[in-house]
Design a protein around this motif. Sequence first.
Motif, mmCIF file in Angstrom:
data_model
loop_
_atom_site.group_PDB
_atom_site.id
_atom_site.type_symbol
_atom_site.label_atom_id
_atom_site.label_comp_id
_atom_site.label_asym_id
_atom_site.label_seq_id
_atom_site.Cartn_x
_atom_site.Cartn_y
_atom_site.Cartn_z
ATOM 1 N N ALA A 1 0.828 -1.199 0.000
ATOM 2 C CA ALA A 1 0.000 0.000 0.000
ATOM 3 C C ALA A 1 0.870 1.260 0.000
ATOM 4 O O ALA A 1 0.478 2.289 -0.546
ATOM 5 C CB ALA A 1 -0.921 0.002 1.216
ATOM 6 N N ALA A 2 2.045 1.167 0.605
ATOM 7 C CA ALA A 2 2.890 2.349 0.796
ATOM 8 C C ALA A 2 3.984 2.507 -0.265
ATOM 9 O O ALA A 2 4.557 3.583 -0.404
ATOM 10 C CB ALA A 2 3.538 2.296 2.177
ATOM 11 N N PHE A 3 4.298 1.435 -0.996
ATOM 12 C CA PHE A 3 5.422 1.460 -1.918
ATOM 13 C C PHE A 3 5.008 1.031 -3.317
ATOM 14 O O PHE A 3 4.112 0.206 -3.479
ATOM 15 C CB PHE A 3 6.529 0.497 -1.436
ATOM 16 C CG PHE A 3 7.105 0.863 -0.112
ATOM 17 C CD1 PHE A 3 8.156 1.763 -0.024
ATOM 18 C CD2 PHE A 3 6.599 0.321 1.058
ATOM 19 C CE1 PHE A 3 8.689 2.117 1.205
ATOM 20 C CE2 PHE A 3 7.124 0.662 2.290
ATOM 21 C CZ PHE A 3 8.166 1.564 2.359
ATOM 22 N N GLU A 4 5.707 1.603 -4.302
ATOM 23 C CA GLU A 4 5.610 1.097 -5.672
ATOM 24 C C GLU A 4 6.862 0.260 -5.904
ATOM 25 O O GLU A 4 7.978 0.732 -5.668
ATOM 26 C CB GLU A 4 5.554 2.250 -6.679
ATOM 27 C CG GLU A 4 4.250 3.019 -6.634
ATOM 28 C CD GLU A 4 4.228 4.183 -7.623
ATOM 29 O OE1 GLU A 4 5.188 4.335 -8.427
ATOM 30 O OE2 GLU A 4 3.263 4.942 -7.578
ATOM 31 N N ILE A 5 6.655 -0.976 -6.348
ATOM 32 C CA ILE A 5 7.770 -1.897 -6.540
ATOM 33 C C ILE A 5 7.799 -2.324 -7.999
ATOM 34 O O ILE A 5 6.838 -2.893 -8.499
ATOM 35 C CB ILE A 5 7.616 -3.125 -5.618
ATOM 36 C CG1 ILE A 5 7.561 -2.684 -4.156
ATOM 37 C CG2 ILE A 5 8.759 -4.105 -5.863
ATOM 38 C CD1 ILE A 5 7.167 -3.776 -3.186
ATOM 39 N N ASN A 53 6.378 10.429 -0.122
ATOM 40 C CA ASN A 53 7.450 11.397 0.146
ATOM 41 C C ASN A 53 8.492 11.442 -0.975
ATOM 42 O O ASN A 53 9.569 11.998 -0.789
ATOM 43 C CB ASN A 53 8.109 11.132 1.501
ATOM 44 C CG ASN A 53 8.871 9.826 1.545
ATOM 45 O OD1 ASN A 53 9.042 9.151 0.536
ATOM 46 N ND2 ASN A 53 9.339 9.461 2.727
ATOM 47 N N GLU A 54 8.153 10.845 -2.100
ATOM 48 C CA GLU A 54 8.984 10.895 -3.316
ATOM 49 C C GLU A 54 10.414 10.413 -3.081
ATOM 50 O O GLU A 54 11.361 10.955 -3.645
ATOM 51 C CB GLU A 54 8.969 12.308 -3.914
ATOM 52 C CG GLU A 54 7.588 12.742 -4.363
ATOM 53 C CD GLU A 54 7.563 14.134 -4.980
ATOM 54 O OE1 GLU A 54 8.629 14.770 -5.081
ATOM 55 O OE2 GLU A 54 6.464 14.573 -5.352
ATOM 56 N N PHE A 86 14.099 1.740 4.457
ATOM 57 C CA PHE A 86 14.120 3.142 4.041
ATOM 58 C C PHE A 86 14.651 4.006 5.188
ATOM 59 O O PHE A 86 15.474 4.897 4.979
ATOM 60 C CB PHE A 86 12.728 3.609 3.617
ATOM 61 C CG PHE A 86 12.449 3.472 2.146
ATOM 62 C CD1 PHE A 86 12.125 4.578 1.384
ATOM 63 C CD2 PHE A 86 12.507 2.237 1.515
ATOM 64 C CE1 PHE A 86 11.859 4.471 0.027
ATOM 65 C CE2 PHE A 86 12.245 2.111 0.161
ATOM 66 C CZ PHE A 86 11.922 3.235 -0.591
ATOM 67 N N LYS A 87 14.185 3.729 6.416
ATOM 68 C CA LYS A 87 14.643 4.479 7.580
ATOM 69 C C LYS A 87 16.150 4.294 7.785
ATOM 70 O O LYS A 87 16.870 5.258 8.038
ATOM 71 C CB LYS A 87 13.874 4.034 8.824
ATOM 72 C CG LYS A 87 14.219 4.809 10.062
ATOM 73 C CD LYS A 87 13.368 4.337 11.237
ATOM 74 C CE LYS A 87 13.776 5.054 12.510
ATOM 75 N NZ LYS A 87 13.074 4.541 13.669
ATOM 76 N N LEU A 88 16.627 3.065 7.653
ATOM 77 C CA LEU A 88 18.058 2.788 7.770
ATOM 78 C C LEU A 88 18.833 3.651 6.774
ATOM 79 O O LEU A 88 19.812 4.316 7.140
ATOM 80 C CB LEU A 88 18.335 1.306 7.522
ATOM 81 C CG LEU A 88 19.785 0.818 7.569
ATOM 82 C CD1 LEU A 88 19.806 -0.660 7.906
ATOM 83 C CD2 LEU A 88 20.518 1.046 6.278
ATOM 84 N N CYS A 89 18.411 3.646 5.524
ATOM 85 C CA CYS A 89 19.117 4.409 4.479
ATOM 86 C C CYS A 89 19.061 5.907 4.752
ATOM 87 O O CYS A 89 20.073 6.608 4.620
ATOM 88 C CB CYS A 89 18.540 4.094 3.108
ATOM 89 S SG CYS A 89 18.861 2.401 2.567
ATOM 90 N N GLN A 90 17.895 6.406 5.148
ATOM 91 C CA GLN A 90 17.763 7.840 5.419
ATOM 92 C C GLN A 90 18.619 8.249 6.608
ATOM 93 O O GLN A 90 19.263 9.299 6.585
ATOM 94 C CB GLN A 90 16.286 8.196 5.620
ATOM 95 C CG GLN A 90 15.513 8.092 4.323
ATOM 96 C CD GLN A 90 14.006 7.950 4.502
ATOM 97 O OE1 GLN A 90 13.510 7.722 5.593
ATOM 98 N NE2 GLN A 90 13.280 8.075 3.397
#
Length: 168
Positions: free
Chosen positions: A19-23, A56-57, A149-153
Amino acid sequence: MEKEQALILANFIDNSTSAAFEIKTLEISGGSLVKFHQWANGKPTIAAFEVTRPDNESGYYFVFIDWHRNDNYYLVIYAHDRSTTCAEIRQIQEIDGSPHIVWTYKPFKRDGKNDQRKAYFKQMFGSTNVQIKLPSSPLEVDVFLKQLFKLCQNRIKADRIVEVFDFE
Protein backbone atom coordinates in the motif's frame (compact mmCIF):
# COMPACT_ATOMS: atom_id res chain seq x y z
CA MET A 1 23.24 -14.36 3.33
CA GLU A 2 22.80 -17.67 1.71
CA LYS A 3 21.36 -17.78 -1.80
CA GLU A 4 18.21 -19.57 -0.57
CA GLN A 5 17.49 -16.80 1.96
CA ALA A 6 18.04 -14.14 -0.70
CA LEU A 7 15.63 -15.96 -3.04
CA ILE A 8 12.94 -16.18 -0.36
CA LEU A 9 13.28 -12.50 0.51
CA ALA A 10 13.26 -11.43 -3.15
CA ASN A 11 10.13 -13.54 -3.77
CA PHE A 12 8.35 -11.93 -0.81
CA ILE A 13 9.12 -8.48 -2.22
CA ASP A 14 8.09 -9.55 -5.72
CA ASN A 15 4.78 -11.00 -4.48
CA SER A 16 3.84 -8.24 -2.05
CA THR A 17 0.90 -5.97 -2.69
CA SER A 18 2.22 -2.89 -0.97
CA ALA A 19 0.00 0.00 0.00
CA ALA A 20 2.89 2.35 0.80
CA PHE A 21 5.42 1.46 -1.92
CA GLU A 22 5.61 1.10 -5.67
CA ILE A 23 7.77 -1.90 -6.54
CA LYS A 24 9.11 -2.39 -10.05
CA THR A 25 11.07 -5.51 -10.93
CA LEU A 26 14.23 -4.83 -12.93
CA GLU A 27 15.23 -7.11 -15.77
CA ILE A 28 17.96 -9.64 -15.06
CA SER A 29 19.71 -10.81 -18.21
CA GLY A 30 21.95 -13.87 -18.21
CA GLY A 31 21.89 -13.97 -14.41
CA SER A 32 23.04 -10.37 -13.86
CA LEU A 33 22.07 -6.74 -14.24
CA VAL A 34 23.16 -4.99 -17.41
CA LYS A 35 24.05 -1.28 -17.60
CA PHE A 36 22.96 -0.69 -14.00
CA HIS A 37 26.12 0.38 -12.16
CA GLN A 38 29.80 -0.44 -12.61
CA TRP A 39 29.90 -2.18 -9.20
CA ALA A 40 26.98 -4.47 -10.06
CA ASN A 41 27.22 -5.11 -13.79
CA GLY A 42 28.05 -8.71 -14.61
CA LYS A 43 27.86 -10.04 -11.03
CA PRO A 44 25.48 -12.93 -10.25
CA THR A 45 22.14 -11.34 -9.37
CA ILE A 46 18.99 -13.08 -8.15
CA ALA A 47 16.61 -10.12 -8.34
CA ALA A 48 16.53 -6.33 -8.41
CA PHE A 49 13.75 -3.87 -7.65
CA GLU A 50 13.14 -0.17 -7.90
CA VAL A 51 11.22 0.68 -4.74
CA THR A 52 9.66 4.12 -4.35
CA ARG A 53 7.48 5.79 -1.74
CA PRO A 54 5.10 8.08 -3.59
CA ASP A 55 4.02 9.83 -0.36
CA ASN A 56 7.45 11.40 0.15
CA GLU A 57 8.98 10.90 -3.32
CA SER A 58 11.89 8.82 -2.04
CA GLY A 59 13.22 5.68 -3.59
CA TYR A 60 16.03 3.15 -3.73
CA TYR A 61 17.14 0.18 -5.77
CA PHE A 62 17.21 -3.16 -3.94
CA VAL A 63 19.63 -5.61 -5.55
CA PHE A 64 20.11 -9.22 -4.41
CA ILE A 65 23.62 -9.90 -5.63
CA ASP A 66 26.66 -12.10 -5.11
CA TRP A 67 28.66 -8.95 -4.39
CA HIS A 68 32.08 -10.61 -4.15
CA ARG A 69 31.35 -13.60 -6.42
CA ASN A 70 31.81 -16.07 -3.54
CA ASP A 71 28.26 -17.46 -3.12
CA ASN A 72 27.57 -15.02 -0.29
CA TYR A 73 24.59 -12.90 -1.32
CA TYR A 74 23.96 -9.34 -0.28
CA LEU A 75 20.98 -7.07 -0.35
CA VAL A 76 22.66 -3.98 -1.77
CA ILE A 77 20.58 -0.83 -1.57
CA TYR A 78 21.52 1.85 -4.10
CA ALA A 79 20.56 5.50 -3.97
CA HIS A 80 17.77 6.34 -6.40
CA ASP A 81 20.23 8.11 -8.72
CA ARG A 82 22.43 4.96 -8.64
CA SER A 83 25.45 7.08 -7.69
CA THR A 84 26.38 5.02 -4.62
CA THR A 85 25.20 2.35 -2.23
CA CYS A 86 23.34 3.23 0.96
CA ALA A 87 23.66 -0.19 2.57
CA GLU A 88 25.31 -3.50 1.78
CA ILE A 89 23.54 -6.10 3.89
CA ARG A 90 24.65 -9.72 4.13
CA GLN A 91 24.47 -10.75 7.76
CA ILE A 92 21.43 -12.60 9.10
CA GLN A 93 21.09 -13.57 12.75
CA GLU A 94 18.42 -15.32 14.77
CA ILE A 95 17.15 -12.84 17.37
CA ASP A 96 14.32 -13.86 19.70
CA GLY A 97 13.63 -16.86 17.48
CA SER A 98 13.25 -14.86 14.25
CA PRO A 99 15.75 -14.13 11.49
CA HIS A 100 16.90 -10.52 11.32
CA ILE A 101 19.22 -8.70 9.00
CA VAL A 102 22.01 -7.09 10.97
CA TRP A 103 23.84 -4.04 9.67
CA THR A 104 26.41 -1.77 11.32
CA TYR A 105 26.98 1.87 10.49
CA LYS A 106 30.68 2.19 9.61
CA PRO A 107 31.48 5.38 7.72
CA PHE A 108 34.63 5.28 5.58
CA LYS A 109 34.90 8.90 4.48
CA ARG A 110 38.43 10.22 4.09
CA ASP A 111 37.98 13.51 5.93
CA GLY A 112 38.89 12.47 9.48
CA LYS A 113 35.32 13.02 10.76
CA ASN A 114 34.02 9.44 10.89
CA ASP A 115 34.03 9.42 14.71
CA GLN A 116 31.61 12.38 14.68
CA ARG A 117 29.39 10.56 12.17
CA LYS A 118 29.30 7.41 14.32
CA ALA A 119 28.60 9.41 17.48
CA TYR A 120 25.72 11.20 15.76
CA PHE A 121 24.27 7.95 14.40
CA LYS A 122 24.46 6.34 17.85
CA GLN A 123 22.99 9.40 19.61
CA MET A 124 20.11 9.77 17.15
CA PHE A 125 19.27 6.12 16.55
CA GLY A 126 20.39 4.39 19.76
CA SER A 127 23.18 2.25 18.33
CA THR A 128 25.41 1.88 15.31
CA ASN A 129 23.99 -1.65 14.97
CA VAL A 130 20.67 -2.01 13.20
CA GLN A 131 18.52 -5.14 13.39
CA ILE A 132 15.51 -5.56 11.11
CA LYS A 133 13.24 -8.58 11.29
CA LEU A 134 12.92 -10.40 7.99
CA PRO A 135 9.39 -10.75 6.67
CA SER A 136 7.90 -14.22 6.99
CA SER A 137 5.39 -13.58 4.19
CA PRO A 138 4.63 -11.01 1.47
CA LEU A 139 2.17 -9.39 3.92
CA GLU A 140 5.08 -8.24 6.11
CA VAL A 141 7.08 -6.63 3.31
CA ASP A 142 5.74 -3.09 3.92
CA VAL A 143 7.08 -3.02 7.49
CA PHE A 144 10.41 -4.43 6.29
CA LEU A 145 10.73 -1.84 3.50
CA LYS A 146 9.81 1.02 5.84
CA GLN A 147 12.63 -0.03 8.17
CA LEU A 148 15.11 -0.32 5.29
CA PHE A 149 14.12 3.14 4.04
CA LYS A 150 14.64 4.48 7.58
CA LEU A 151 18.06 2.79 7.77
CA CYS A 152 19.12 4.41 4.48
CA GLN A 153 17.76 7.84 5.42
CA ASN A 154 19.49 7.71 8.81
CA ARG A 155 22.76 6.66 7.20
CA ILE A 156 22.58 9.54 4.72
CA LYS A 157 21.83 12.01 7.57
CA ALA A 158 24.77 10.72 9.60
CA ASP A 159 27.11 10.84 6.59
CA ARG A 160 26.15 14.47 5.96
CA ILE A 161 26.17 15.65 9.58
CA VAL A 162 29.62 17.20 9.25
CA GLU A 163 28.23 19.41 6.48
CA VAL A 164 25.53 20.68 8.87
CA PHE A 165 27.70 21.23 11.94
CA ASP A 166 31.27 22.46 11.95
CA PHE A 167 33.07 20.20 14.44
CA GLU A 168 36.30 22.16 14.48
